[in-house]
Design a protein around this motif. Sequence first.
Motif, PDB file in Angstrom:
ATOM      1  N   ALA A   1     -69.987  42.800  55.337  1.00  8.84           N
ATOM      2  CA  ALA A   1     -71.196  43.440  54.629  1.00  8.84           C
ATOM      3  C   ALA A   1     -71.440  42.725  53.374  1.00  8.84           C
ATOM      4  CB  ALA A   1     -71.041  44.973  54.677  1.00  8.84           C
ATOM      5  N   VAL A   2     -70.524  42.743  52.624  1.00  7.58           N
ATOM      6  CA  VAL A   2     -70.796  42.027  51.061  1.00  7.58           C
ATOM      7  C   VAL A   2     -71.152  40.522  51.432  1.00  7.58           C
ATOM      8  CG1 VAL A   2     -69.629  41.399  49.052  1.00  7.58           C
ATOM      9  CG2 VAL A   2     -68.587  43.514  50.236  1.00  7.58           C
ATOM     10  N   ASP A   3     -70.890  39.923  52.341  1.00  5.46           N
ATOM     11  CA  ASP A   3     -71.606  38.515  52.391  1.00  5.46           C
ATOM     12  C   ASP A   3     -73.044  38.529  52.946  1.00  5.46           C
ATOM     13  OD1 ASP A   3     -68.943  37.377  52.087  1.00  5.46           O
ATOM     14  OD2 ASP A   3     -68.498  37.454  54.084  1.00  5.46           O
ATOM     15  N   ILE A   4     -73.396  39.546  53.697  1.00  2.81           N
ATOM     16  CA  ILE A   4     -74.770  39.761  54.108  1.00  2.81           C
ATOM     17  C   ILE A   4     -75.404  40.091  53.027  1.00  2.81           C
ATOM     18  CG2 ILE A   4     -76.071  41.020  55.570  1.00  2.81           C
ATOM     19  CD1 ILE A   4     -74.724  38.860  57.134  1.00  2.81           C
ATOM     20  N   THR A   5     -74.972  41.163  52.088  1.00  4.55           N
ATOM     21  CA  THR A   5     -75.647  41.731  50.947  1.00  4.55           C
ATOM     22  C   THR A   5     -75.966  40.649  49.917  1.00  4.55           C
ATOM     23  OG1 THR A   5     -74.749  43.910  51.248  1.00  4.55           O
ATOM     24  CG2 THR A   5     -75.858  43.191  49.105  1.00  4.55           C
ATOM     25  N   ASN A   6     -75.169  39.753  49.918  1.00  7.45           N
ATOM     26  CA  ASN A   6     -75.397  38.590  48.661  1.00  7.45           C
ATOM     27  C   ASN A   6     -75.923  37.426  49.338  1.00  7.45           C
ATOM     28  OD1 ASN A   6     -74.057  40.183  46.740  1.00  7.45           O
ATOM     29  ND2 ASN A   6     -72.089  39.464  47.480  1.00  7.45           N
ATOM     30  N   LEU A   7     -76.121  37.164  50.655  1.00  7.46           N
ATOM     31  CA  LEU A   7     -76.797  36.100  51.239  1.00  7.46           C
ATOM     32  C   LEU A   7     -78.232  35.814  50.602  1.00  7.46           C
ATOM     33  CD1 LEU A   7     -75.987  33.757  53.146  1.00  7.46           C
ATOM     34  CD2 LEU A   7     -76.983  35.489  55.003  1.00  7.46           C
ATOM     35  N   ASP A   8     -78.616  34.709  50.186  1.00  7.71           N
ATOM     36  CA  ASP A   8     -79.900  34.399  50.055  1.00  7.71           C
ATOM     37  C   ASP A   8     -80.528  33.183  50.735  1.00  7.71           C
ATOM     38  OD1 ASP A   8     -82.377  33.840  49.024  1.00  7.71           O
ATOM     39  OD2 ASP A   8     -81.585  33.365  46.687  1.00  7.71           O
ATOM     40  N   LEU A   9     -81.557  33.532  51.602  1.00 11.72           N
ATOM     41  CA  LEU A   9     -81.693  32.489  52.800  1.00 11.72           C
ATOM     42  C   LEU A   9     -82.486  31.619  52.215  1.00 11.72           C
ATOM     43  CD1 LEU A   9     -82.644  35.141  55.779  1.00 11.72           C
ATOM     44  CD2 LEU A   9     -80.465  33.958  55.349  1.00 11.72           C
ATOM     45  N   ARG A  10     -82.908  31.635  51.178  1.00 11.32           N
ATOM     46  CA  ARG A  10     -83.850  30.603  50.494  1.00 11.32           C
ATOM     47  C   ARG A  10     -82.828  29.473  49.873  1.00 11.32           C
ATOM     48  NH1 ARG A  10     -86.422  34.316  46.031  1.00 11.32           N
ATOM     49  NH2 ARG A  10     -84.278  34.780  46.112  1.00 11.32           N
ATOM     50  N   VAL A  11     -81.533  29.808  49.670  1.00 11.66           N
ATOM     51  CA  VAL A  11     -80.670  28.718  49.245  1.00 11.66           C
ATOM     52  C   VAL A  11     -80.065  27.947  50.649  1.00 11.66           C
ATOM     53  CG1 VAL A  11     -78.454  28.414  47.934  1.00 11.66           C
ATOM     54  CG2 VAL A  11     -80.147  30.189  47.143  1.00 11.66           C
ATOM     55  N   PRO A  12     -79.859  26.580  50.292  1.00  9.16           N
ATOM     56  CA  PRO A  12     -79.189  25.770  51.493  1.00  9.16           C
ATOM     57  C   PRO A  12     -78.064  26.050  51.377  1.00  9.16           C
ATOM     58  CG  PRO A  12     -81.006  24.307  50.267  1.00  9.16           C
ATOM     59  CD  PRO A  12     -80.693  25.664  49.406  1.00  9.16           C
ATOM     60  N   VAL A  13     -77.226  25.839  52.482  1.00  6.36           N
ATOM     61  CA  VAL A  13     -75.889  26.097  52.677  1.00  6.36           C
ATOM     62  C   VAL A  13     -75.084  24.751  52.752  1.00  6.36           C
ATOM     63  CG1 VAL A  13     -73.862  27.069  54.272  1.00  6.36           C
ATOM     64  CG2 VAL A  13     -75.929  28.313  54.019  1.00  6.36           C
ATOM     65  N   PHE A  14     -74.116  24.371  52.039  1.00  3.75           N
ATOM     66  CA  PHE A  14     -73.410  23.153  52.310  1.00  3.75           C
ATOM     67  C   PHE A  14     -72.304  23.203  53.193  1.00  3.75           C
ATOM     68  CE2 PHE A  14     -69.976  20.233  51.300  1.00  3.75           C
ATOM     69  CZ  PHE A  14     -70.546  19.279  50.915  1.00  3.75           C
ATOM     70  N   VAL A  15     -72.223  22.291  54.222  1.00  2.00           N
ATOM     71  CA  VAL A  15     -71.186  22.258  55.281  1.00  2.00           C
ATOM     72  C   VAL A  15     -70.522  20.973  55.150  1.00  2.00           C
ATOM     73  CG1 VAL A  15     -70.632  22.531  57.840  1.00  2.00           C
ATOM     74  CG2 VAL A  15     -72.607  23.931  56.638  1.00  2.00           C
ATOM     75  N   ASP A  16     -69.020  21.004  54.845  1.00  7.60           N
ATOM     76  CA  ASP A  16     -68.251  20.088  55.022  1.00  7.60           C
ATOM     77  C   ASP A  16     -67.644  19.887  56.531  1.00  7.60           C
ATOM     78  OD1 ASP A  16     -66.516  18.038  54.828  1.00  7.60           O
ATOM     79  OD2 ASP A  16     -65.493  18.716  52.753  1.00  7.60           O
ATOM     80  N   MET A  17     -67.933  18.875  57.218  1.00  8.65           N
ATOM     81  CA  MET A  17     -67.336  18.795  58.529  1.00  8.65           C
ATOM     82  C   MET A  17     -66.393  17.884  58.798  1.00  8.65           C
ATOM     83  SD  MET A  17     -71.185  18.922  60.371  1.00  8.65           S
ATOM     84  CE  MET A  17     -71.938  17.700  59.158  1.00  8.65           C
ATOM     85  N   GLY A  18     -65.631  17.766  57.747  1.00  6.31           N
ATOM     86  CA  GLY A  18     -64.342  16.724  57.758  1.00  6.31           C
ATOM     87  C   GLY A  18     -64.663  15.203  57.892  1.00  6.31           C
ATOM     88  N   GLN A  19     -64.160  14.938  59.134  1.00  5.71           N
ATOM     89  CA  GLN A  19     -64.299  13.441  59.139  1.00  5.71           C
ATOM     90  C   GLN A  19     -65.816  13.279  59.812  1.00  5.71           C
ATOM     91  OE1 GLN A  19     -61.579  12.214  62.362  1.00  5.71           O
ATOM     92  NE2 GLN A  19     -62.755  13.553  64.018  1.00  5.71           N
ATOM     93  N   TYR A  20     -66.604  14.287  60.052  1.00  2.71           N
ATOM     94  CA  TYR A  20     -67.970  13.793  60.289  1.00  2.71           C
ATOM     95  C   TYR A  20     -68.894  13.793  59.386  1.00  2.71           C
ATOM     96  CZ  TYR A  20     -65.662  14.710  64.681  1.00  2.71           C
ATOM     97  OH  TYR A  20     -64.794  14.661  65.890  1.00  2.71           O
ATOM     98  N   GLY A  21     -68.386  14.104  58.238  1.00  8.00           N
ATOM     99  CA  GLY A  21     -69.127  14.082  56.884  1.00  8.00           C
ATOM    100  C   GLY A  21     -69.727  15.553  56.464  1.00  8.00           C
ATOM    101  N   HIS A  22     -70.660  15.378  55.629  1.00 14.82           N
ATOM    102  CA  HIS A  22     -71.257  16.932  55.206  1.00 14.82           C
ATOM    103  C   HIS A  22     -72.569  16.712  55.108  1.00 14.82           C
ATOM    104  CE1 HIS A  22     -70.191  14.001  51.797  1.00 14.82           C
ATOM    105  NE2 HIS A  22     -71.082  14.608  51.350  1.00 14.82           N
ATOM    106  N   ALA A  23     -73.123  17.902  55.053  1.00 15.33           N
ATOM    107  CA  ALA A  23     -74.662  18.152  54.798  1.00 15.33           C
ATOM    108  C   ALA A  23     -75.091  19.332  54.385  1.00 15.33           C
ATOM    109  CB  ALA A  23     -75.397  17.963  56.118  1.00 15.33           C
TER     110      ALA A  23
END
Length: 59
Positions: free
Chosen positions: A12-34
């Motif tokens: 619930a805290v994660d959902i409360t603090n989530l701002d959908l206007r801000v992009p999410v950084f995902v590190d996919m290991g050997q497949y790169g990041h975006a």
Amino acid sequence: MTTFEVGVNLNAVDITNLDLRVPVFVDMGQYGHAYFKIINLEYTESEVITTVTLQRISF
């Protein structure tokens, strides 16, 4: 644009603090990041894995 669904363990805290206007950084290991925009989020409760649909964005 590339989209995909992932299962994320959120509370619930994660959902409360989530701002959908801000992009999410995902590190996919050997497949790169975006940066991704959250397109859809199906949160029910903290004990259940949340399905998140992401869309890859480029700057």
